[in-house]
Write a protein that holds these residues in place. Sequence first.
Motif, short mmCIF file in Angstrom:
data_model
loop_
_atom_site.label_atom_id
_atom_site.label_comp_id
_atom_site.label_asym_id
_atom_site.label_seq_id
_atom_site.Cartn_x
_atom_site.Cartn_y
_atom_site.Cartn_z
N GLY A 66 0.80 -1.21 0.00
CA GLY A 66 0.00 0.00 0.00
C GLY A 66 0.83 1.27 0.00
N ARG A 67 2.12 1.14 0.21
CA ARG A 67 2.99 2.32 0.27
C ARG A 67 3.98 2.39 -0.89
NH1 ARG A 67 4.28 3.25 6.76
NH2 ARG A 67 2.13 3.79 7.31
N VAL A 68 3.81 1.54 -1.87
CA VAL A 68 4.72 1.55 -3.02
C VAL A 68 4.72 2.92 -3.69
CG1 VAL A 68 5.08 0.59 -5.33
CG2 VAL A 68 4.57 -0.92 -3.41
N GLY A 69 3.57 3.59 -3.67
CA GLY A 69 3.48 4.89 -4.31
C GLY A 69 4.33 5.96 -3.66
N PHE A 70 4.79 5.71 -2.45
CA PHE A 70 5.64 6.70 -1.78
C PHE A 70 7.14 6.50 -2.09
CE2 PHE A 70 1.86 6.49 0.97
CZ PHE A 70 1.52 7.83 1.00
N LEU A 71 7.46 5.43 -2.81
CA LEU A 71 8.87 5.19 -3.15
C LEU A 71 9.36 6.20 -4.18
CD1 LEU A 71 8.86 1.29 -3.44
CD2 LEU A 71 9.98 2.64 -1.67
N GLY A 72 10.65 6.49 -4.12
CA GLY A 72 11.28 7.36 -5.09
C GLY A 72 12.05 6.56 -6.12
N SER A 73 12.77 7.25 -6.95
CA SER A 73 13.53 6.60 -8.03
C SER A 73 15.04 6.73 -7.84
CB SER A 73 13.14 7.20 -9.38
OG SER A 73 13.38 8.61 -9.38
N ALA A 74 15.45 7.30 -6.73
CA ALA A 74 16.89 7.55 -6.51
C ALA A 74 17.55 6.34 -5.83
CB ALA A 74 17.07 8.81 -5.67
N ASN A 75 18.83 6.45 -5.69
CA ASN A 75 19.62 5.44 -4.98
C ASN A 75 20.59 6.20 -4.07
OD1 ASN A 75 21.08 3.30 -4.06
ND2 ASN A 75 21.94 2.71 -6.05
N THR A 76 20.12 6.57 -2.89
CA THR A 76 20.87 7.48 -2.02
C THR A 76 21.42 6.74 -0.82
OG1 THR A 76 19.42 9.31 -2.65
CG2 THR A 76 20.76 9.60 -0.66
N ASP A 77 22.73 6.90 -0.60
CA ASP A 77 23.36 6.39 0.62
C ASP A 77 23.40 7.55 1.60
OD1 ASP A 77 24.99 5.49 2.67
OD2 ASP A 77 26.44 4.53 1.33
N TRP A 78 22.40 7.61 2.48
CA TRP A 78 22.26 8.75 3.38
C TRP A 78 23.39 8.82 4.40
CZ3 TRP A 78 18.92 12.59 2.46
CH2 TRP A 78 17.88 12.35 1.58
N ARG A 79 23.90 7.70 4.83
CA ARG A 79 25.03 7.72 5.76
C ARG A 79 26.25 8.36 5.11
NH1 ARG A 79 24.91 5.56 11.28
NH2 ARG A 79 27.13 5.34 10.93
N SER A 80 26.55 7.98 3.89
CA SER A 80 27.69 8.59 3.20
C SER A 80 27.48 10.07 2.97
CB SER A 80 27.93 7.89 1.86
OG SER A 80 28.31 6.54 2.06
#
Length: 1010
Positions: A284-298
């Motif tokens: 039900g939350r697939v629509g909230f996904l984005g298209s990026a590939n972000t390493d937030w820690r880095s």
Amino acid sequence: MALGRQFFLALAVFLLGAVPLSAQSGTVTGRVVEGTTQEPLAGATVSVAQRTTVSGADGRFTVGGVPAGTQTVTATRIGYGTVSRTVTVTAGQTATVDLSLSSQAVLLESVVAIGYGERRIRDVTGSVAPVSEEQFNTGRVVSPDQLIQGKVAGVQVVSTGEPGGGSSIRIRGGTSVNASNEPLIVVDGVPLQPGGGLSAGRNPLNFINPQDIARMTVLKDASSTAIYGSRGANGVIIIETKTGASTGPQFHYGSSVSSSTVTRSPELLSAADFRAAVTEFAPGRVGFLGSANTDWRSAVERDAAGQEHELAMSGAAENLNYRLSLNYLDQQGVLRGSETERVSAAVNYNHRMFADRLNVRANIRGARTDDVFTPGGVLGSATVFDPTQSIQTATGGYYEATAFPLGPNNPLAELALAVDQGTTYRSVGSIEGQYRMPFLEGLSSTLRVGYDVAKSERRRFFPSVMQSQVENRTTCQRAATDPPCPTGFVDRSNPSETAGLLEAFANYTTRLSALNSDIDATAGYSYETSRGDRPYFYARGLSTDLLGTNGIPTAVENVSRVDVDESKLAAFFARVNYTLADRYLLTLSVRRDGSSRFAPGNQWGTYPAAALAWRLGDEAFMDRFGWMSDLKLRASWGINGNQSIGNYLWVPNYRIGDAFTQAQFGDQFITTIRPTAVDPDIQWEETTSYNLGLDYGLFDDRLTGSVEYYTKDTDDLIFTVPVAAGTYVSNFVTTNVGSVRNEGVEFSLNAQVLDAPRGGFTWNASFNAARNSNRLLTVNPFGGGAEQILVGGIAGGVGANIQVLQPGSPVNSFFVYRHRRDASGNPLYADTDGDGQIEDMELYEDVNNDKNITFDDRVAMHDPAPDWTFGHTSNIGFRNFDLGFTLRAQTGNFVYNNLASSQGYYNALNAAGGLVNLHSSVREYGFRDPQYYSDVYVEDASFLRMDNLTLGYTIPQFRGVQQMRLFGTVQNVFTLTGYSGVDPEAGLNGIDLTIYPRSRTLTAGISFGF
């Protein structure tokens, strides 16, 4: 006023003994050289007729005021054997004597600090471990405690990894639960406040420049620490700073630069794995996904740069020497928004007067430290933020998951908008005069006045446009029709502490020739006073964000308060060292402390100690063992106290509530005035210790070391415990609740492995190992409370605790369910009875066999404290090259991986916080629901770590430069561990959530003297 009266009284007593010297005297001068090369040897301690000086860079020394007659001149230096020569001194004349010292692995004749005095190592009866400058850890060292990490058996130093971050020190385990477990730190005779004193949020010891330290001595057993009474239960670390040379002026300059990188990050789902998990478990939350590939820690981490510069000048004139030093340090953290910058200065001055009968010493040091802190939510948000989202939107703003106000916020936005800074000013100093009485040879009196002054400021600002502030607009609403909550927040704290010290003590040493014995007696009085002023304000609902931390705008809510506390500690102390035939040693000491932190009737405590030692190696029957150069047996007993608790815990404190802590009466909300719950009979913790030690030397002391066994029983543990409802006006009260025992063994070995002639290979190595067993003996129920007290709060669930205090188990044992395992040892998570649900009975062991999984099935197992700690240091030399490294290991220490437990289940994707990243363990275990109390997350965190590796090259004297050294150091070279988290040293509490990332640091530098 009380301190002033104490000062003038002690000063009057001190001056009464200062009568003019009438005896005839002369001067002894000479030169100390290295035995093999005959080159000058600086830093040697030269003693004659109870007068002491230190040889200068050219090896020369001068001692004045030596009584006429035949005298013995003795020279000692760490790493060299002691040499004594007889000289005839003529009144008004100068006698010359040269001394040649030969290198040794360990110097038994060297002198160590023992508190209010010094003793030769061969005469020490307690457990005392000196660490000299040559043995210190190398690299980018910000605070002094890092210098001895891994160097002393039974001493554990755990740092946060943050630049200048706080450290925790444990000597032979912790003896308390609520009171401080930190050792007493004494800097040039001045004891620091519990925990090291005041700072803006980082290590309070950062004001000390590690380059200024000459030696650190660790006092471990009660015999050596009892002279410090109520503050010695956790051990004592004595810091001695460098003093002036005997000639000069001499200059020393050192400079280094460094670079740090993150070595390990938590194991989280990649963007691809996260998309797959959301698709399967939260469709039900697939629509909230984005298209990026972000390493937030880095994104919130960086390569951090650092630099340090130090300039020191030392010298001497007739009857005086001095040393001045300046230091500048700037070290970034590997987490963006973290940095520490320090400017420090120090002055040491020593002046001998009245034919060397009066020796005046002054030590003053101060520093300004500026700290930048990463805002509190950044690391946690970067750990769990949706990896499929980009950092910024197409319009250039920061992306925020506005659909889920309870979820994490963009950590880069918080870094850009929030401010968290601190500044600390601190100075510690002392001036003392030691006078040798003319009417009785061997009697001296010392008056010491010291101070510790610190002032800090912590400034935080969160503008109204920050997402966390925007989301707070509804948190204070009691009804939907209420106006939005005020946003924008600024606060400032300006705490200051002032401590004063007055000590007066006398020392008497004499030789009893008729009894073939020696006596060294000390007795004195100590008085300390401390005052803390802690003003604080905050403003919420700011009218503007423009001022930041630079002003106070009008606001919807303004709150300010000032907390003031004072404490006093008075003490009488005495110690006698008796030596018979230079083989049989006895030490007796006692201290009586009075502390204002306890109620009348409980303010005074008495702390005695006794120790015996037998120098077996000097007995005639040991002559047959020619390979055994030294052997000494030691035994000690003593009692220490602990008064490192808050002030006024025996009397209620009253606090006025704010707008969010009101009581409702009808339609009105009334501001409360709340008293704290107290136990008026709270009293000292007392630790009774026993120690048995064996010191040895083999093959002309090429191998030396010690073996120790100890027990420490602490009674009347101070802890904040829950009490039955209605017993007090609070659910908790601080009181004495029980007892704990620490028991252990320690081993140390120092070896001169290779000692080739000049220019050949040399190799000195040291090894230490220690085992400590900690066990809570009793818990006394208080006010209807229970023997079992839950501690160790964790993320996940409301009020969840993962550790327990219960008799028979180590302090802070993990309190968990035993997870059922399959044949391969993997935790079970399956519907085994076919009812379509996975119940707790299918997951956990039914310990009490009641066919139900309840609180009573949780068991205490494992604890964060290591069973064994190990340390190894090697220093290798060849010609002008030197190579050194330090290895450190722990076994039997366990860590609760709270990041894995709080983010290790798939239904977290459906929580109110929105889409948050998961720990990679979810793929291994397959948990749908949280298993916070499963023993799966209690992991063995044993490790082997190379703390530092240094390679240096020394260029001999040339063109006016006495010596130049080039060096490179790598810190945190490698870590071998089976722990799955970021760092196996996840703090002393053993709970790993979002700890500061550990880094590897490369440092290059140069130092030279001229």
